[in-house]
Design an enzyme around this catalytic site. Structure first.
Site, PDB file in Angstrom:
ATOM      1  N   ARG A  65       0.847  -1.195   0.000  1.00  0.00           N
ATOM      2  CA  ARG A  65       0.000   0.000   0.000  1.00  0.00           C
ATOM      3  C   ARG A  65       0.879   1.240   0.000  1.00  0.00           C
ATOM      4  NH1 ARG A  65      -1.846   3.189   4.734  1.00  0.00           N
ATOM      5  NH2 ARG A  65      -3.511   4.577   4.071  1.00  0.00           N
ATOM      6  N   ARG A 107      -8.377  20.706   6.853  1.00  0.00           N
ATOM      7  CA  ARG A 107      -7.238  20.855   7.762  1.00  0.00           C
ATOM      8  C   ARG A 107      -7.133  22.290   8.273  1.00  0.00           C
ATOM      9  NH1 ARG A 107      -3.794  16.753   8.513  1.00  0.00           N
ATOM     10  NH2 ARG A 107      -4.060  14.942   7.150  1.00  0.00           N
ATOM     11  N   LYS A 257     -13.138   3.276   0.490  1.00  0.00           N
ATOM     12  CA  LYS A 257     -12.899   3.418   1.920  1.00  0.00           C
ATOM     13  C   LYS A 257     -14.110   4.103   2.562  1.00  0.00           C
ATOM     14  CE  LYS A 257      -8.765   4.838   3.094  1.00  0.00           C
ATOM     15  NZ  LYS A 257      -7.540   5.677   3.125  1.00  0.00           N
ATOM     16  N   THR A 315      -6.481  -0.066  10.122  1.00  0.00           N
ATOM     17  CA  THR A 315      -6.192   0.975  11.108  1.00  0.00           C
ATOM     18  C   THR A 315      -5.978   0.423  12.520  1.00  0.00           C
ATOM     19  OG1 THR A 315      -7.679   2.430   9.841  1.00  0.00           O
ATOM     20  CG2 THR A 315      -6.780   3.288  11.888  1.00  0.00           C
TER      21      THR A 315
END
Length: 500
Positions: A65, A107, A257, A315
């Site tokens: 990945r 962000r 995802k 994760t």
């Protein structure tokens, strides 16, 4: 395969023994059992070398990945080049390449420097704090800009805003055209370039950013096998990626995802158009209440299993192994429970990208997967999946389910599947046979994309079902892998129609 090993100079048997040991170490676990669950490794500075990638392959890595939230195209190309070099001396191994997009995100922007040159600000509980869409503002303890211009338009009074993976929480008190005034709910530090999450809020960010488009174009050029598409919220997001130049023509598979509430609400429509799903528990655990993550994981895995589409659990699976040589008991249980749930693959992130024990993390994960698979009642699992299927079904689906049932009835140790595109292997994997699936194909990309199907082992070979030579070659390869011994039974099916 053994027939490809040079026999000159009397070295054939030595090479054959070496090949066998390497093959078995990469696929087997405890008591010589073959691991069905695949392992995906995020590659970072710690592991981006020919030597380290080779060690990860030998330990059991099935998919590389590349996280495009970090690194340049030149860096990611070096990962692909190093992988190819590692595979050149391991011609028996197959490893896929996954491009994980940065995706749309919010962000924090710039902050004034402190006396020591840092920018981190301490926010106190109960204080007022402003988030602004004016990116010219240089922030401080009272205000910071964000990268999301429409933030004041999408949040409402009472909404919770989380910053830096939820370490800092705020409640919206009021909004204006350009600002959101909040109450700080816990003491914490604010810094630049930290992620901002809006739990339960539907945002109007684009599904594919300009950076994603550039990265995907690079991936098409480099021949990646999978695109892990971040923050997929609806079926149209998947279609947008598929319609980007070269993606369909290159037959790149899309792994969606699921990272927020909107993705969960639209899961059925996403599953219908995507090639696979990643249970991305990082952002998901911030976007939805933490107590709901486990049930969301089980729901997604269950629906993927019944649809026959691969699902990846990701994760913090062995997070402590970033710094420790052994995982916590909770982490080991987390990996095992993902296998019990039915995941096709489990993923390492920081553990393999920057951790002190990347090889040990893969080896540990492999052992946990094998033990968990050993404890599964595959007969009951097959019956449960079969019970969800409604007639009429396609010919390939019928052949696949019948092959798995025959494997049970005959006590077969192996199912050999001849396939051009990999769809037959996918359908056999859907029914979760207790024995391995040897997927035979002449197509290198098909073989690499098998690397996310539970129980599948790729093998390069022709797929003409009546060609005895190729079938025997596949069986010999299975014997080399110790998948089958003389006198044991195997099942062979073909996804290639020989006539009408």
């Amino acid at each position: 395969m053994a027939s490809e090993i040079p026999s000159k100079s009397g070295h054939r048997q030595v090479l054959r023994r070496s090949l066998t040991m390497s093959l078995v170490s990469a696929t087997a676990g405890i008591e010589g059992r073959i691991r069905g669950t695949k392992i995906i490794c995020t590659i970072g500075p710690k592991t981006n070398s020919i030597e380290m990638l080779g060690k990860l392959l030998d330990a059991g890595m099935n998919v590389v990945r590349m996280n495009f939230s970090h690194g340049s195209h030149a860096y990611h190309k070096s990962v692909i080049d190093n992988l190819h070099a590692a595979l050149e001396v391991r011609p028996h191994r197959t490893c896929a390449v996954m491009l994980d997009t940065k995706g749309p995100e919010i962000r924090t922007c710039s902050l004034k420097k402190n006396a020591d040159g840092t920018t981190e600000k301490l926010l106190t509980i109960g204080s007022r704090f402003v988030l602004t869409s004016d990116t010219s503002v240089v922030g401080d303890e009272n205000i910071v800009a964000t990268t999301y211009a429409n933030l004041p338009k999408v949040v409402n009074v009472g909404n919770i805003i989380l910053i830096d993976d939820g370490l800092l929480a705020m409640r919206v008190l009021k909004t204006s055209d350009t600002t959101v005034e909040c109450e700080v709910l816990n003491e914490g530090h604010l810094d630049e370039n930290k992620g901002v999450n809006l739990p339960g809020v539907k945002v109007d960010l684009p599904a594919v950013t300009d950076k994603d488009k550039e990265d995907i174009a690079f991936g098409v050029e480099q021949g990646v096998d999978f695109i892990a598409a971040s923050f997929i919220r609806k079926a149209a997001d998947v279609e947008e990626i598929l319609n980007l130049p070269g993606v369909r023509d290159a037959n790149i598979k899309i792994i969606s995802k699921i990272e927020n509430q909107e993705g969960l609400e639209n899961f059925a429509e996403i599953l219908a158009v995507t090639d696979g799903i990643m249970v991305a528990r990082g952002d998901l655990g911030v976007e939805i209440p933490i107590e709901r993550v486990a049930s969301a994981q089980k729901m997604m895995i269950n629906k993927c299993n019944f649809a026959g589409k691969p699902v990846i659990t990701a994760t913090q699976m062995l997070e402590s192994m970033i710094v420790n040589p052994r995982p916590t008991r909770a982490e080991a249980t987390d990996v095992a429970n993902a296998v019990f749930d039915g995941t096709d693959a489990v993923m390492l992130s920081g553990e393999s990208a920057k951790g002190a024990y990347p090889v040990e993390a893969v080896e540990t994960m492999a052992r946990i997967c094998v033990q968990a698979e050993k404890d599964i009642d595959h007969s009951a699992l097959f019956a449960a999946i079969l019970d969800t299927v409604r007639a009429p079904v396609s010919i390939p689906e019928s052949v696949a389910s019948s092959a798995v049932k025959s494997a049970w009835d005959l006590g077969a140790c192996l199912i050999v599947s001849l396939t051009e595109t990999g769809s037959t292997v996918a359908k056999v994997s859907k029914y979760r046979p207790a024995c391995p699936i040897l997927g035979v194909s002449p197509n290198k990309q098909t073989l690499r994309q098998m690397c996310v199907y539970r129980g599948a082992i790729p093998y390069t070979g022709e797929v003409v079902s009546n060609d005895e030579k190729n079938v025997l070659a596949a069986v010999e390869y299975a014997k080399l892998l110790k998948l089958i011994k003389p006198g044991e039974t195997s099942i062979m099916i073909s996804g290639v129609l020989q006539g009408k």
